[in-house]
Enzyme design. Structure first.
Site, short mmCIF file in Angstrom:
data_model
loop_
_atom_site.label_atom_id
_atom_site.label_comp_id
_atom_site.label_asym_id
_atom_site.label_seq_id
_atom_site.Cartn_x
_atom_site.Cartn_y
_atom_site.Cartn_z
N ALA A 1 52.61 26.61 43.55
CA ALA A 1 51.28 26.03 43.78
C ALA A 1 50.97 25.74 45.23
O ALA A 1 49.81 25.51 45.58
CB ALA A 1 51.15 24.74 42.96
N ASP B 1 42.63 44.07 39.75
CA ASP B 1 42.26 45.49 39.75
C ASP B 1 40.90 45.69 39.10
O ASP B 1 40.09 46.50 39.56
CB ASP B 1 43.33 46.30 39.01
N HIS C 1 50.22 47.89 38.08
CA HIS C 1 49.58 47.02 39.07
C HIS C 1 50.09 47.33 40.48
O HIS C 1 50.39 46.44 41.25
CB HIS C 1 49.84 45.56 38.70
#
Length: 340
Positions: free
Chosen positions: A37, A177, A204
């Protein structure tokens, strides 16, 4: 598909200007964790998840810097309660989670290959997924850490080793994408991007990313050279950003946006409103054991994996061309756990 998610995120932004008085969706309280994070993706993603009205508890974990991120986003006037955890707080961060998002790891820099990323990020993903398997094995898992073509198989093999694998729960986030394909298609053809949908399938990374412009809506006929250029730009979108940032970052902001869209769809599915998104999952629709395609997200995660539909000759060629690289990336991830 993703246009529904874009509309949902727009509602968050519109509601923000009104103090979120009208932001909320009814449904169960959901606990979401972002692992990584404090990073370039993790910080904006943490903010966007704090804005999501479906989130009641937000766990922000990283090895350093997380208390500051949590303090910052906790001041945003939305209902989610944000709490930061450092390297000793991973178990507490994960307990009771419904959704875990993993952007942890190093980003791409100029000259780095995805093999370079693998050497660092594979172990990070393995260790974080092991913690998920121990502390919240029923949670949905959204994996962002690259190379996704390998890190999703790593996650699956780790959870299998622990005896807690559920194929409905593990998803590689390929939404960026789709976001790129929609943006580039709309710009090139002069159509409203909010009305555009473009399925993107495969993997990906580079040539494994296959936008199905023949299935795009609204339908626009494009010359072959334009089609090839749009496909190439979608495949190289990450490299375009890395080069533009000149060594000072990768596609962090657009990735956080895309991850927030996908996470929102996962939460809507959990809460009983099915959503359709493209994502990289265990699959039998091609020769590859993992493949990105449209799926239906429901109360248990991936409820259905859809077939590819009718492909153009150009797309059939692209599907064939991607397979050696995709299969090698998958096997590399599998062997990382099996030989470990």
């Amino acid at each position: 598909m993703a246009s529904q998610s874009s509309a949902a995120l727009l509602k968050w932004a519109q509601a923000a200007s009104r103090g979120f008085a009208a932001a909320a969706a009814s449904g169960p309280s959901r606990k979401v964790a972002v692992l990584g994070a404090a990073g370039g993706i993790g910080q904006p993603l943490s903010m966007l998840m704090k804005m999501n009205a479906q989130v009641s508890q937000l766990s922000l974990y990283d090895i350093a810097g997380t208390p500051g991120v949590a303090a910052d986003v906790s001041h945003i006037n939305t209902k989610a309660q944000a709490k930061g955890y450092d390297k000793d707080g991973l178990a507490e961060a994960l307990r009771g989670c419904d959704l875990v998002i993993i952007p942890a790891g190093v980003p791409r820099k100029p000259g780095m290959t995805r093999d370079d990323l693998f050497k660092i990020n594979a172990g990070i993903v393995r260790d974080l997924v092991e913690a998920v398997g121990k502390h919240c094995p029923g949670a949905l898992l959204n994996i962002i850490s690259n190379p996704v073509n390998s890190t999703v198989p790593i996650a699956v093999e780790q959870l299998k080793r622990m005896g807690v694998y559920d194929k409905r729960k593990i998803m590689g986030v390929t939404t960026l994408d789709v976001v790129r394909a929609k943006t580039f298609y709309a710009e090139k053809n002069g159509v409203d991007v909010a009305s555009v949908d473009v399925p993107v399938v495969g993997g990906h990374a580079g040539v494994t990313i296959l936008p199905l412009f023949s299935q795009a809506t609204p339908k626009v006929s494009m010359p072959q050279d334009v089609l090839e250029a749009l496909t190439k730009r979608t495949q190289d979108g990450g490299t375009e950003v890395v080069q533009a940032k000149a060594g000072k970052g990768s596609a962090t902001l657009s990735m956080a946006y895309a991850a927030a869209l996908f996470a929102d769809s996962c939460l809507r599915g959990l809460n009983g409103t099915p959503a359709v998104e493209c994502t990289y999952v265990e699959s039998t629709i091609t020769d590859a054991p993992y493949f990105a395609s449209k799926v239906k997200l429901s109360t248990e995660g991936v409820d259905k994996v859809f077939d590819l539909g009718t492909l153009s000759d150009y797309e059939k060629e692209g599907l064939k061309a991607m397979m050696p690289e995709l299969l090698a990336s998958i096997e590399k991830g599998v062997q990382f756990i099996k030989s470990g």
